[in-house]
Write an enzyme that holds these catalytic residues in place. Sequence first.
Site, short mmCIF file in Angstrom:
data_model
loop_
_atom_site.label_atom_id
_atom_site.label_comp_id
_atom_site.label_asym_id
_atom_site.label_seq_id
_atom_site.Cartn_x
_atom_site.Cartn_y
_atom_site.Cartn_z
N GLU A 35 0.87 -1.16 0.00
CA GLU A 35 0.00 0.00 0.00
C GLU A 35 0.91 1.22 0.00
OE1 GLU A 35 -3.64 1.70 2.72
OE2 GLU A 35 -2.85 -0.27 3.19
N ARG A 261 4.44 -12.81 10.01
CA ARG A 261 5.07 -11.49 9.88
C ARG A 261 6.45 -11.54 10.51
NH1 ARG A 261 1.56 -7.05 9.17
NH2 ARG A 261 3.08 -5.59 10.01
N LYS A 271 3.88 0.24 9.66
CA LYS A 271 3.90 1.56 9.05
C LYS A 271 3.18 2.60 9.89
CE LYS A 271 2.81 0.07 4.93
NZ LYS A 271 2.19 0.03 3.61
P1 ATP Z 1 2.17 -2.34 8.10
O1 ATP Z 1 1.49 -3.19 9.12
O2 ATP Z 1 3.60 -2.11 8.36
O3 ATP Z 1 1.43 -1.09 7.79
P2 ATP Z 1 0.98 -3.46 5.86
O4 ATP Z 1 0.63 -4.88 5.89
O5 ATP Z 1 -0.14 -2.53 6.04
O6 ATP Z 1 2.18 -3.21 6.83
P3 ATP Z 1 1.34 -3.38 3.06
O7 ATP Z 1 1.92 -2.30 2.24
O8 ATP Z 1 -0.10 -3.67 2.94
O9 ATP Z 1 1.70 -3.04 4.55
O10 ATP Z 1 2.19 -4.71 2.92
C1 ATP Z 1 2.55 -5.30 1.70
C2 ATP Z 1 2.83 -6.74 1.96
O11 ATP Z 1 3.85 -6.88 2.94
C3 ATP Z 1 1.62 -7.47 2.49
O12 ATP Z 1 1.50 -8.68 1.77
C4 ATP Z 1 1.93 -7.72 3.93
O13 ATP Z 1 1.37 -8.94 4.32
C5 ATP Z 1 3.45 -7.77 3.94
N1 ATP Z 1 4.03 -7.36 5.23
C6 ATP Z 1 3.85 -6.20 5.87
N2 ATP Z 1 4.50 -6.18 7.04
C7 ATP Z 1 5.13 -7.37 7.15
C8 ATP Z 1 5.99 -7.97 8.13
N3 ATP Z 1 6.33 -7.33 9.26
N4 ATP Z 1 6.46 -9.21 7.89
C9 ATP Z 1 6.13 -9.86 6.77
N5 ATP Z 1 5.35 -9.36 5.81
C10 ATP Z 1 4.84 -8.13 5.98
MG MG Z 2 -1.76 -3.89 4.52
#
Ligand code: ATP
Ligand code: MG
Length: 565
Positions: A35, A261, A271
Site C-alpha cells: 500500500e 510477519r 507503518k
Molecule cells: P504495516 O502493518 O507495516 O502497515 P501493511 O501490511 O499494512 O504493513 P502493506 O503495504 O499492505 O503493509 O504490505 C505489503 C505486503 O507486505 C503485504 O502482503 C503484507 O502482508 C506484507 N508485510 C507487511 N508487514 C510485514 C511484516 N512485518 N512481515 C512480513 N510481511 C509483511
Molecule cells: Mg496492509
Amino acid sequence: MQENTKARSFIEEFIAQDIAEGKVAGHVQTRFPPEPNGYLHIGHVKALYIDFSMAEKFGGKCNLRFDDTNPTKEDVEYVDAIQDDIRWMGFHWDKLVYGSEYFDQTYDLAESFIRRGLAYVDEQSQEEMRKNRGTLTKPGVNSPYRDRPMEESLNLFRRMRAGEFPNGAMVLRAKIDMASPNIVMRDPTLYRILHVKHHHTGDKWCIYPMYDFAHPIQDMIEGVTHSLCSLEYEIHRPLYDWVRDHCEELPAHPRQIEFARLNMTHTVLSKRYLRRLVEEGYVSGWDDPRMPTLVGLRRRGYTPASIHDFLQRAGFAKADSVVDIRLLEHCIREDLGENARRAMAVMEPLKVTLTNWPEDKTVELPCENHPGHPEWGERLLPFSKHLYIERGDFMEEPPKKFFRLAPGREVRLKSAYIIRCDKVVKDENGEVVELLCSVDLDTLSGGPGAARKVKGTLHWVDAATALPAQLRVYDYMFPEEDSDKGEDETAEEETEVKRDILDSFNHDSCKLYDDALIERSLGEAQVGERFQFMRQGYYVKDKDSTAEKAVFNCTVSLKDSYKPE
Ligand code: ATP
Ligand code: MG
C-alpha cells in the site's frame, strides 16, 4: 549461508502440490502488493522475498501491484520510493500495476453481486453497524436494509457512485451471514463513499472498494495463482474465497497462503507507528538511520546482501515470532568485516606532541587497507610532530589492566611508532589538554626495534592533515525488547485503549560526536561508502556531509553480542 529449509518449504510444498494436482493452469503467478502509504520496512522484505522467490522457484512471475484502493493516506512519493527500494534489494518485477486500474471492473462486479442478491446497500450509521455486528460470543443482528429489493440497492449504489451522498451516508455490504463465528464474514463492507482525490485516478471516483473485495478481484484479473500474505489475513481467507467463488466472470482460481510477519526486538515494524515516529518528530524522517525502513537501513550502512542473509537465517516459519535485532547486526558485521576498508577516526580527540620529533618533518607511513585483502593495497598516513589520539585511550591514574596510554607508559600507534607519555599538560580547570610524548624512532616496521612488543595499539590521526567530521552513534529506538507486537492493522474498528508504544521511545538514541577527526584519505570518501574505523566500529558516509565537514553514521559496533542458538 545457512538456511531454515524445513520451515521455508511449507509454501513451496503447497505450490508444488497445487501444480501436481493440475490446479495451476499456466505459470505460477504471485504479486507483491504494498500500500503506497509509507516506506517499505524490513518486514516487507520478507514478503518481497517470499513473493519473488516462489515465482522464481517455479519458473513463474511476480507483479508489483500498488494496493491503492484507500486514497486518503496514499502519496506518489511512496510509489517512487517503494520501486527504488525493491530495485535496491535486487528484485525484478514482471508487470507494474495499480489496484486502481481495476476500479471499473471492480465496480461492474459489485453491480453483478447486487443483481445476484449477494450484496446490498446499507444505510445504518457506522455506530449502528458496529453495534449490530455482535461479538465473538454474540451473533450479529441483520440490518433492516438487508432484504431491500435488489433494484433499490442497485439504484442507490449507482447514486453513490454519482456522488449524490456524503461520506458515511451508506455502504455496500456483502450478504453472507450475520451469525458467522468469523466476524469478518458478518456482511462485510465492500464499498464506501469517500469524496477525496486519488493520486492515480484523480476525481473519477467518490466510492472506493474495501481491501477484502478488491484484493481477490485484482488477483484474479492478473491471473495470480498464489496470493501470499502475512498471517493477520488468515481470518480474512474465507472472505477471500467467498469473493473469488462468486466471480464467475473471472476464471482464475487464486489461493491465499499466509506466512508469519517478521517482528524484531527493540523496534516497530508497522507503518502506522513508523509514520507516527516521522510525523510527530521522534526521528528526522523515514530515512533516519535508526528506522527499520529500507531507506533508513541503507543510510545506516546496511547492504542488500546482509539483509538477505538475515532473512535466510531468521527463517520462514508459519508461526509468528520475534527475531533478535542482534541477528541483523551480526549479519552486517560479517559482511562489513569482509568488505569494508579500514581507516582511522578519532571521536574525542586528545592532542599529542612528540617532543623528540622535528617541527617541520612529515613522513608518509604505509598502512594496509584490509588485513584480509592484501590485493586492496595500502594507503599512506602522514605522521608528524602533532597528533591526536582518543581521549578515552588515556588515563592519568589507570587501573592495572589498562593497556593504553598513561604517564610513563608506552603504546604503539597503529602502523607507526611506539610512543611513551612523559608529561601531561592541563588547563586552568585541571583538565588534561595535551600529552607530551617521546617517540622510539627504531620501532617503525622494518626498523631495528620493530619487533619490540607493547601491550596496546592505538588509532590516531595526524593533526596537520586530519579532517573535521561529525560521527553519529545510534542506540535502539526502544529500550524494551518486545516493542514490536505486530498488531493486526486490519482490525480497524477495534478501539481498545492500549498503552502508547511510542511513550517508551529512547530519546537518547542518537549521539553526536561533533569534534571528531578523520584521517586524510577519508577526504575522498563518497556518500554511502562504508569503512571500518579501527577499534571503533563500521561507519558509512552520510548525505548530510558538506565540503567543510564530513558526517559518518555508525552502522554497527565491532563487538558482537549475538549468540547463535
Ligand atoms: P504495516 O502493518 O507495516 O502497515 P501493511 O501490511 O499494512 O504493513 P502493506 O503495504 O499492505 O503493509 O504490505 C505489503 C505486503 O507486505 C503485504 O502482503 C503484507 O502482508 C506484507 N508485510 C507487511 N508487514 C510485514 C511484516 N512485518 N512481515 C512480513 N510481511 C509483511
Ligand atoms: Mg496492509
